[in-house]
Design a protein around this motif. Structure first.
Motif, PDB file in Angstrom:
ATOM      1  N   ASP A   1       0.820  -1.213   0.000  1.00 55.43           N
ATOM      2  CA  ASP A   1       0.000   0.000   0.000  1.00 55.43           C
ATOM      3  C   ASP A   1       0.854   1.263   0.000  1.00 55.43           C
ATOM      4  N   LYS A   2       2.040   1.183   0.587  1.00 58.30           N
ATOM      5  CA  LYS A   2       2.965   2.325   0.600  1.00 58.30           C
ATOM      6  C   LYS A   2       3.754   2.431  -0.708  1.00 58.30           C
ATOM      7  N   GLY A   3       3.560   1.464  -1.613  1.00 53.52           N
ATOM      8  CA  GLY A   3       4.206   1.527  -2.917  1.00 53.52           C
ATOM      9  C   GLY A   3       5.590   0.917  -2.976  1.00 53.52           C
ATOM     10  N   LEU A   4       5.979   0.152  -1.967  1.00 51.23           N
ATOM     11  CA  LEU A   4       7.317  -0.433  -1.978  1.00 51.23           C
ATOM     12  C   LEU A   4       7.487  -1.446  -3.097  1.00 51.23           C
ATOM     13  N   PHE A   5       6.414  -2.190  -3.401  1.00 53.22           N
ATOM     14  CA  PHE A   5       6.469  -3.182  -4.480  1.00 53.22           C
ATOM     15  C   PHE A   5       5.070  -3.366  -5.054  1.00 53.22           C
ATOM     16  N   SER A   6       5.012  -3.876  -6.263  1.00 56.92           N
ATOM     17  CA  SER A   6       3.732  -4.162  -6.920  1.00 56.92           C
ATOM     18  C   SER A   6       3.293  -5.581  -6.546  1.00 56.92           C
ATOM     19  N   TRP A   7       2.036  -5.890  -6.804  1.00 59.68           N
ATOM     20  CA  TRP A   7       1.578  -7.250  -6.530  1.00 59.68           C
ATOM     21  C   TRP A   7       2.277  -8.241  -7.447  1.00 59.68           C
ATOM     22  N   SER A   8       2.629  -7.821  -8.658  1.00 64.99           N
ATOM     23  CA  SER A   8       3.374  -8.714  -9.562  1.00 64.99           C
ATOM     24  C   SER A   8       4.740  -9.047  -8.978  1.00 64.99           C
ATOM     25  N   GLU A   9       5.421  -8.026  -8.441  1.00 61.77           N
ATOM     26  CA  GLU A   9       6.711  -8.276  -7.799  1.00 61.77           C
ATOM     27  C   GLU A   9       6.544  -9.217  -6.611  1.00 61.77           C
ATOM     28  N   TRP A  10       5.484  -8.990  -5.826  1.00 57.43           N
ATOM     29  CA  TRP A  10       5.229  -9.849  -4.667  1.00 57.43           C
ATOM     30  C   TRP A  10       4.971 -11.283  -5.117  1.00 57.43           C
ATOM     31  N   ALA A  11       4.125 -11.454  -6.121  1.00 56.54           N
ATOM     32  CA  ALA A  11       3.802 -12.799  -6.609  1.00 56.54           C
ATOM     33  C   ALA A  11       5.057 -13.510  -7.101  1.00 56.54           C
TER      34      ALA A  11
END
Length: 122
Positions: A34-44
């Protein structure tokens, strides 16, 4: 109305997290996204890489260990905290937990260890 309509799925009434740290790791991941550290794609991608590593349990009981490893990997990759930083903070929390009387809140300030007062958490 059939007999299954409105019924909860099997296992739905069971806890989502087996341990409090799992819920905290989940919440930290959502907050950092939510703070913009990473995208959901990066997380996945990070989580997928951890889950696919050799030695992963086939029944998934170690899923949140992989979750935590993925989060630590992203923190390091983004330059937020390296492995040694995360390990030092985890050790400080562990020492603080052991130094805290039963029933009292665990505070990092309770860490009696060698890095007491030197670890920045905010």
């Amino acid at each position: 109305m059939n007999r299954h309509e409105g019924a909860l799925p099997v296992g739905f009434d069971e806890p989502v997290f087996a341990e409090p740290w799992q819920a905290e790791a989940f919440a930290m991941t959502v907050a950092l996204h939510d703070k913009g550290l990473f995208s959901w794609s990066e997380w996945a991608d990070a989580l997928s890489a951890e889950v696919k590593k050799p030695g992963a349990a086939s029944d998934g009981h170690d899923y949140y260990e992989h979750w935590l490893a993925a989060l630590e990997s992203l923190l390091s990759a983004k330059g937020v905290a390296g492995k040694s930083d995360v390990d030092a903070l985890a050790a400080a929390w562990e020492r603080a937990a052991h130094a805290t009387p039963h029933g009292k809140p665990i505070l990092l300030e309770n860490d009696p260890g060698p890095t007491a007062g030197r670890i920045r958490t905010a």
